[in-house]
Enzyme design. Structure first.
Site, PDB file in Angstrom:
ATOM      1  N   LYS A   1      30.151  26.123 -38.891  1.00  0.00           N
ATOM      2  CA  LYS A   1      31.318  26.869 -38.394  1.00  0.00           C
ATOM      3  C   LYS A   1      32.409  25.951 -37.858  1.00  0.00           C
ATOM      4  O   LYS A   1      33.586  26.241 -38.024  1.00  0.00           O
ATOM      5  CB  LYS A   1      30.948  27.987 -37.423  1.00  0.00           C
ATOM      6  CG  LYS A   1      30.266  27.588 -36.169  1.00  0.00           C
ATOM      7  CD  LYS A   1      29.710  28.784 -35.421  1.00  0.00           C
ATOM      8  CE  LYS A   1      28.731  28.315 -34.386  1.00  0.00           C
ATOM      9  NZ  LYS A   1      29.281  27.473 -33.300  1.00  0.00           N
TER      10      LYS A   1
ATOM     11  N   ARG B   1      29.117  34.839 -27.512  1.00  0.00           N
ATOM     12  CA  ARG B   1      27.742  34.683 -28.008  1.00  0.00           C
ATOM     13  C   ARG B   1      26.809  35.755 -27.451  1.00  0.00           C
ATOM     14  O   ARG B   1      25.658  35.830 -27.866  1.00  0.00           O
ATOM     15  CB  ARG B   1      27.197  33.327 -27.563  1.00  0.00           C
ATOM     16  CG  ARG B   1      27.424  32.194 -28.555  1.00  0.00           C
ATOM     17  CD  ARG B   1      27.056  30.901 -27.854  1.00  0.00           C
ATOM     18  NE  ARG B   1      26.512  29.875 -28.680  1.00  0.00           N
ATOM     19  CZ  ARG B   1      27.236  28.861 -29.193  1.00  0.00           C
ATOM     20  NH1 ARG B   1      28.527  28.815 -29.036  1.00  0.00           N
ATOM     21  NH2 ARG B   1      26.644  27.915 -29.879  1.00  0.00           N
TER      22      ARG B   1
ATOM     23  N   ARG C   1      21.840  16.113 -39.100  1.00  0.00           N
ATOM     24  CA  ARG C   1      23.003  15.840 -38.259  1.00  0.00           C
ATOM     25  C   ARG C   1      22.596  15.039 -37.019  1.00  0.00           C
ATOM     26  O   ARG C   1      23.337  14.170 -36.560  1.00  0.00           O
ATOM     27  CB  ARG C   1      23.659  17.170 -37.833  1.00  0.00           C
ATOM     28  CG  ARG C   1      24.909  16.974 -36.986  1.00  0.00           C
ATOM     29  CD  ARG C   1      25.669  18.272 -36.802  1.00  0.00           C
ATOM     30  NE  ARG C   1      25.185  19.029 -35.662  1.00  0.00           N
ATOM     31  CZ  ARG C   1      25.632  20.235 -35.308  1.00  0.00           C
ATOM     32  NH1 ARG C   1      26.554  20.839 -36.029  1.00  0.00           N
ATOM     33  NH2 ARG C   1      25.160  20.865 -34.260  1.00  0.00           N
TER      34      ARG C   1
ATOM     35  N   ARG D   1      23.637  13.889 -31.352  1.00  0.00           N
ATOM     36  CA  ARG D   1      23.897  14.964 -30.378  1.00  0.00           C
ATOM     37  C   ARG D   1      22.625  15.270 -29.617  1.00  0.00           C
ATOM     38  O   ARG D   1      21.562  15.453 -30.220  1.00  0.00           O
ATOM     39  CB  ARG D   1      24.370  16.223 -31.136  1.00  0.00           C
ATOM     40  CG  ARG D   1      25.766  16.634 -30.762  1.00  0.00           C
ATOM     41  CD  ARG D   1      26.198  17.822 -31.567  1.00  0.00           C
ATOM     42  NE  ARG D   1      25.692  19.087 -31.038  1.00  0.00           N
ATOM     43  CZ  ARG D   1      26.264  20.251 -31.290  1.00  0.00           C
ATOM     44  NH1 ARG D   1      27.332  20.321 -32.039  1.00  0.00           N
ATOM     45  NH2 ARG D   1      25.752  21.356 -30.806  1.00  0.00           N
TER      46      ARG D   1
ATOM     47  N   ARG E   1      17.771  27.227 -29.973  1.00  0.00           N
ATOM     48  CA  ARG E   1      19.152  27.690 -30.193  1.00  0.00           C
ATOM     49  C   ARG E   1      19.197  28.758 -31.280  1.00  0.00           C
ATOM     50  O   ARG E   1      19.951  29.732 -31.184  1.00  0.00           O
ATOM     51  CB  ARG E   1      20.053  26.504 -30.539  1.00  0.00           C
ATOM     52  CG  ARG E   1      20.374  25.662 -29.291  1.00  0.00           C
ATOM     53  CD  ARG E   1      20.822  24.249 -29.613  1.00  0.00           C
ATOM     54  NE  ARG E   1      22.024  24.178 -30.406  1.00  0.00           N
ATOM     55  CZ  ARG E   1      22.268  23.235 -31.326  1.00  0.00           C
ATOM     56  NH1 ARG E   1      21.380  22.293 -31.567  1.00  0.00           N
ATOM     57  NH2 ARG E   1      23.393  23.237 -31.987  1.00  0.00           N
TER      58      ARG E   1
HETATM   59  P1  AMP Z   1      28.146  24.819 -30.257  1.00  0.00           P
HETATM   60  O1  AMP Z   1      28.867  23.543 -30.496  1.00  0.00           O
HETATM   61  O2  AMP Z   1      29.011  26.030 -30.499  1.00  0.00           O
HETATM   62  O3  AMP Z   1      26.822  24.895 -30.975  1.00  0.00           O
HETATM   63  O4  AMP Z   1      27.803  24.860 -28.689  1.00  0.00           O
HETATM   64  C1  AMP Z   1      26.992  23.876 -28.091  1.00  0.00           C
HETATM   65  C2  AMP Z   1      26.412  24.365 -26.781  1.00  0.00           C
HETATM   66  O5  AMP Z   1      27.463  24.695 -25.867  1.00  0.00           O
HETATM   67  C3  AMP Z   1      25.576  25.634 -26.871  1.00  0.00           C
HETATM   68  O6  AMP Z   1      24.234  25.384 -27.278  1.00  0.00           O
HETATM   69  C4  AMP Z   1      25.659  26.137 -25.431  1.00  0.00           C
HETATM   70  O7  AMP Z   1      24.835  25.378 -24.573  1.00  0.00           O
HETATM   71  C5  AMP Z   1      27.104  25.824 -25.076  1.00  0.00           C
HETATM   72  N1  AMP Z   1      28.005  26.949 -25.425  1.00  0.00           N
HETATM   73  C6  AMP Z   1      28.989  26.956 -26.362  1.00  0.00           C
HETATM   74  N2  AMP Z   1      29.593  28.151 -26.414  1.00  0.00           N
HETATM   75  C7  AMP Z   1      28.975  28.936 -25.486  1.00  0.00           C
HETATM   76  C8  AMP Z   1      29.118  30.290 -25.076  1.00  0.00           C
HETATM   77  N3  AMP Z   1      30.014  31.108 -25.650  1.00  0.00           N
HETATM   78  N4  AMP Z   1      28.309  30.743 -24.093  1.00  0.00           N
HETATM   79  C9  AMP Z   1      27.398  29.957 -23.508  1.00  0.00           C
HETATM   80  N5  AMP Z   1      27.179  28.678 -23.871  1.00  0.00           N
HETATM   81  C10 AMP Z   1      27.967  28.159 -24.849  1.00  0.00           C
END
Ligand code: AMP
Length: 192
Positions: free
Chosen positions: A14, A89, A128, A134, A145
Site C-alpha cells: 500500500k 485501522r 523486506r 524494519r 500484525r
Molecule cells: P504501517 O507502516 O502502516 O504498517 O504501520 C506501522 C505501524 O505503525 C503499525 O504496525 C502500528 O504499530 C503503527 N500504526 C500505523 N497506523 C496506525 C493506526 N492507524 N493505528 C494504530 N497504529 C498505527
C-alpha cells in the site's frame, strides 16, 4: 479533488501504490506508519511512545494516533485532497475520522482495499525485513500484525462497503500491473 483511503494488510504494497496514486492524482499521501517511523527516528516524545507498540506489531493507542491524524489533516497541503494510508485501522478510528471530516464539511470519495493472501504476505515481509531491517518485520510480529488486520481492520473495510464507497483491487502481481488496476478502479469509483 479526491479524498481517499488505501487499506491493505501489512506487505500488500500500500505504501508503494499510495506514492504512485498521490503523484497521478496530485493529492498528498499521508501514511500514519511513516509519520510514526519519522518520530521514532527523531526520538520525539511521540516516537518514544509509539515505538513501544510498533516493535510488537501492536496498534499505537487511539489517544496518540487520532490526535496526530487530526493535526496532519489540518495542514494546508490537504486542501486539495488527500490519500490516507494506514488509517483508520479500527472502527473507533472510522468514527473519529468521520468526526474530523464532518467538522470540515468533507467526505470520503473512495476507499481502496488491496487484497492479498496471508502466506504470500509473510514471504514478502520476510524478504523486506532482510532489505530494510524494519524492527517490526520478524515472523512472529508479522503474523501478529496480520491477525490484527483480520480481527480489526476487516471490520473497517466492511463499514465502508456498507456505505458503497469501497473498491477492491488484487494486490498480487508486478508493481506496475497493480498500479494499473488501482488507477482503473479509482477512475471507475469516481465515475460511479
Ligand atoms: P504501517 O507502516 O502502516 O504498517 O504501520 C506501522 C505501524 O505503525 C503499525 O504496525 C502500528 O504499530 C503503527 N500504526 C500505523 N497506523 C496506525 C493506526 N492507524 N493505528 C494504530 N497504529 C498505527
Amino acid at each position: 479533488m479526491t479524498r481517499m483511503l488505501i487499506i491493505g494488510p501489512p506487505g500488500s504494497g500500500k505504501g508503494t501504490q499510495a506514492e504512485r496514486i498521490s503523484e497521478r492524482l496530485g493529492v498528498v499521501a499521508i501514511s500514519t506508519g511513516d509519520i510514526f517511523r519519522a518520530n521514532v527516528k527523531g526520538e520525539t516524545p511521540l516516537g518514544i511512545e509509539a515505538k513501544k507498540y510498533m516493535d510488537n506489531g501492536d496498534f499505537v493507542p487511539d489517544s496518540v494516533t487520532n490526535k496526530m491524524v487530526r493535526d496532519r489533516l489540518g495542514e494546508s497541503d490537504v486542501d486539495n485532497g488527500f490519500l490516507l494510508d494506514g488509517y483508520p485501522r479500527t472502527t473507533a478510528q472510522v468514527d473519529y475520522l468521520d468526526e474530523i471530516l464532518a467538522d470540515g464539511d468533507e467526505k470520503l470519495d473512495v476507499v481502496l482495499q488491496l487484497t492479498a493472501d496471508d502466506e504470500e504476505l509473510v514471504q514478502r515481509l520476510l524478504g523486506r525485513a532482510k532489505e530494510t531491517g524494519r524492527s517490526d518485520d520478524n515472523e512472529a510480529v508479522i503474523r501478529h500484525r496480520l491477525d490484527l488486520y483480520h480481527e480489526q481492520t476487516e471490520a473497517v473495510v466492511a463499514k465502508y462497503a456498507e456505505r458503497g464507497i469501497l473498491t477492491q483491487v488484487d494486490g498480487i502481481g508486478p508493481i506496475d500491473e497493480v498500479t494499473n488496476r488501482v488507477m482503473q478502479a479509482i477512475k471507475a469509483a469516481q465515475a460511479a
